[in-house]
Design an enzyme around this catalytic site. Structure first.
Site, PDB file in Angstrom:
ATOM      1  N   GLN A   1      -4.693  -1.736   9.790  1.00  0.00           N
ATOM      2  CA  GLN A   1      -4.466  -3.051   9.186  1.00  0.00           C
ATOM      3  C   GLN A   1      -4.945  -4.142  10.137  1.00  0.00           C
ATOM      4  O   GLN A   1      -4.550  -4.186  11.293  1.00  0.00           O
ATOM      5  CB  GLN A   1      -2.957  -3.206   8.874  1.00  0.00           C
ATOM      6  CG  GLN A   1      -2.604  -4.482   8.148  1.00  0.00           C
ATOM      7  CD  GLN A   1      -3.198  -4.550   6.730  1.00  0.00           C
ATOM      8  OE1 GLN A   1      -3.147  -3.590   5.986  1.00  0.00           O
ATOM      9  NE2 GLN A   1      -3.780  -5.683   6.392  1.00  0.00           N
TER      10      GLN A   1
ATOM     11  N   LYS B   1       0.841  -1.199   0.000  1.00  0.00           N
ATOM     12  CA  LYS B   1       0.000   0.000   0.000  1.00  0.00           C
ATOM     13  C   LYS B   1       0.877   1.251   0.000  1.00  0.00           C
ATOM     14  O   LYS B   1       0.631   2.207  -0.733  1.00  0.00           O
ATOM     15  CB  LYS B   1      -0.916  -0.001   1.241  1.00  0.00           C
ATOM     16  CG  LYS B   1      -2.022  -1.036   1.161  1.00  0.00           C
ATOM     17  CD  LYS B   1      -2.689  -1.296   2.503  1.00  0.00           C
ATOM     18  CE  LYS B   1      -3.687  -2.456   2.354  1.00  0.00           C
ATOM     19  NZ  LYS B   1      -4.230  -2.921   3.637  1.00  0.00           N
TER      20      LYS B   1
ATOM     21  N   ASP C   1     -11.468   2.726   4.467  1.00  0.00           N
ATOM     22  CA  ASP C   1     -11.962   1.371   4.207  1.00  0.00           C
ATOM     23  C   ASP C   1     -13.487   1.313   4.162  1.00  0.00           C
ATOM     24  O   ASP C   1     -14.044   0.267   3.813  1.00  0.00           O
ATOM     25  CB  ASP C   1     -11.477   0.430   5.319  1.00  0.00           C
ATOM     26  CG  ASP C   1     -10.216  -0.319   4.949  1.00  0.00           C
ATOM     27  OD1 ASP C   1     -10.012  -0.571   3.754  1.00  0.00           O
ATOM     28  OD2 ASP C   1      -9.449  -0.656   5.866  1.00  0.00           O
TER      29      ASP C   1
END
Ligand code: NAP
Length: 295
Positions: free
Chosen positions: A109, A65, A132
């Site tokens: 994460q 990422k 997200d």
């Protein structure tokens, strides 16, 4: 055998074969367009990724990422905390990031260590920085048929891939296997909002094959090899979200590629299908949040 070898063999024998849903190619196209857009911005977005502990798989995902963000010119900050950080310390850090005007997007994460509540941590992220799309505000919007600020990355990537290949969703019977908050659940809502007829299957589903045989589109997000070609209707579309290592250490998806490839009209490979689309969606979401709240 690799996906490329299967294509070669089928070409040699002039057998019918599916079109590959090429996530790498679409990712590259999306990122190229995004770079052009970002180059025009005076200020750049900042994506903060929180990593707790030292899970090797998580570290690889986070590094990918970061690398992708940096190539685009997105500022990328990885905050790596030790495994024993307390939940309250982590919540305080998220509060600080919520209040920091320089921070566009926050990603935690997963998985988190057991002593930290995933729900408490996700709920602490400001919906306006929730890259997200997992906070209750954004999930609530999605599940009530409204638009969230951004859509969860993997389901968004699946839809971008299907749309790129012009695959019609309206009125189609779509079987989603897996009901996690990361993939199956939000994806099923996004498909419902696109007027598909959606069946969600999970570990308690009986006679999975009978259900998948009625599907125009199958999306599998389990992490085990559960789909064989004989479980599929001819000319169906297969999207394989699953990723796991088999006993030989090879990366593979939920679907037996060789047998499904001969049955399907379109199929996404693993690797090279949904994985790259998740990263592309994360970058798109970061830029969307920036344009909505910071530009
Ligand atoms: P998860 O939270 O473990 O969920 C797995 C789901 O599969 C659960 O809903 C589970 O049912 C269901 N399941 C388990 N065994 C089953 C069976 N035999 N038949 C039918 N359903 C079964 O995993 P996840 O986070 O959703 O991820 C799923 C897979 O996608 C993993 O391989 C993950 O690595 C991969 N993934 C890939 C990407 C990407 O970018 N390509 C992104 C995210 C995830 P229950 O709910 O009943 O337990």
């Amino acid at each position: 055998m690799k996906a490329g070898d299967v294509v070669f063999i089928l070409l040699c024998y002039n057998l019918t074969m599916a079109v590959i849903l090429d996530g790498k190619n679409l990712r590259d196209k999306i990122l190229t367009e995004l770079k052009v857009k970002l180059d025009r911005f005076d200020k750049k977005p900042t994506l903060v990724v929180i990593l707790v502990g030292d899970n090797p798989a998580s570290r690889i995902y986070v590094n990918n990422k970061k690398k992708t963000a940096e190539k685009l010119g997105i500022n990328s900050v990885v905050l790596n905390y030790p495994e024993n950080i307390s939940e309250s310390e982590l919540l305080a850090k998220i509060e600080e990031l919520n209040n920091d005007k320089e921070v566009t997007a926050i990603l935690v994460q997963l998985p988190l260590p057991e002593h930290i509540s995933k729900e408490n941590v996700i709920n602490a992220i400001s919906p306006q920085k929730d890259v997200d799309g997992f906070t209750p505000y954004n999930f609530g919007k999605l599940f009530s048929g409204e638009k969230p600020i951004v859509y969860p990355c993997t389901p968004k990537g699946v839809l971008l891939l299907l749309d790129e290949y012009g695959i019609e969703l309206e009125g189609k019977h779509i079987v989603v296997i897996g009901r996690s908050n990361v993939v199956g659940r939000p994806l099923s809502q996004m498909l419902l909002n696109r007027n598909a007829t959606v069946t969600v299957c999970h570990s308690h589903t009986k006679n999975l094959a009978q259900i998948t045989k009625t599907a125009d589109i199958v999306v599998s997000a389990v992490g085990k090899n559960i789909i064989e070609g004989e479980m599929l209707k001819s000319d169906c579309v297969i999207v394989d979200v699953g990723i796991f290592k088999d006993i030989n250490g090879k990366t593979r998806g939920d679907v037996d590629f060789e047998s499904a490839f001969q049955k399907a009209s379109y199929i996404s490979p693993v690797p090279g299908g949904v994985g790259p689309m998740t990263i592309a969606s994360l970058m798109l979401n970061t830029v969307e949040l920036f344009e909505k709240f910071s530009a």
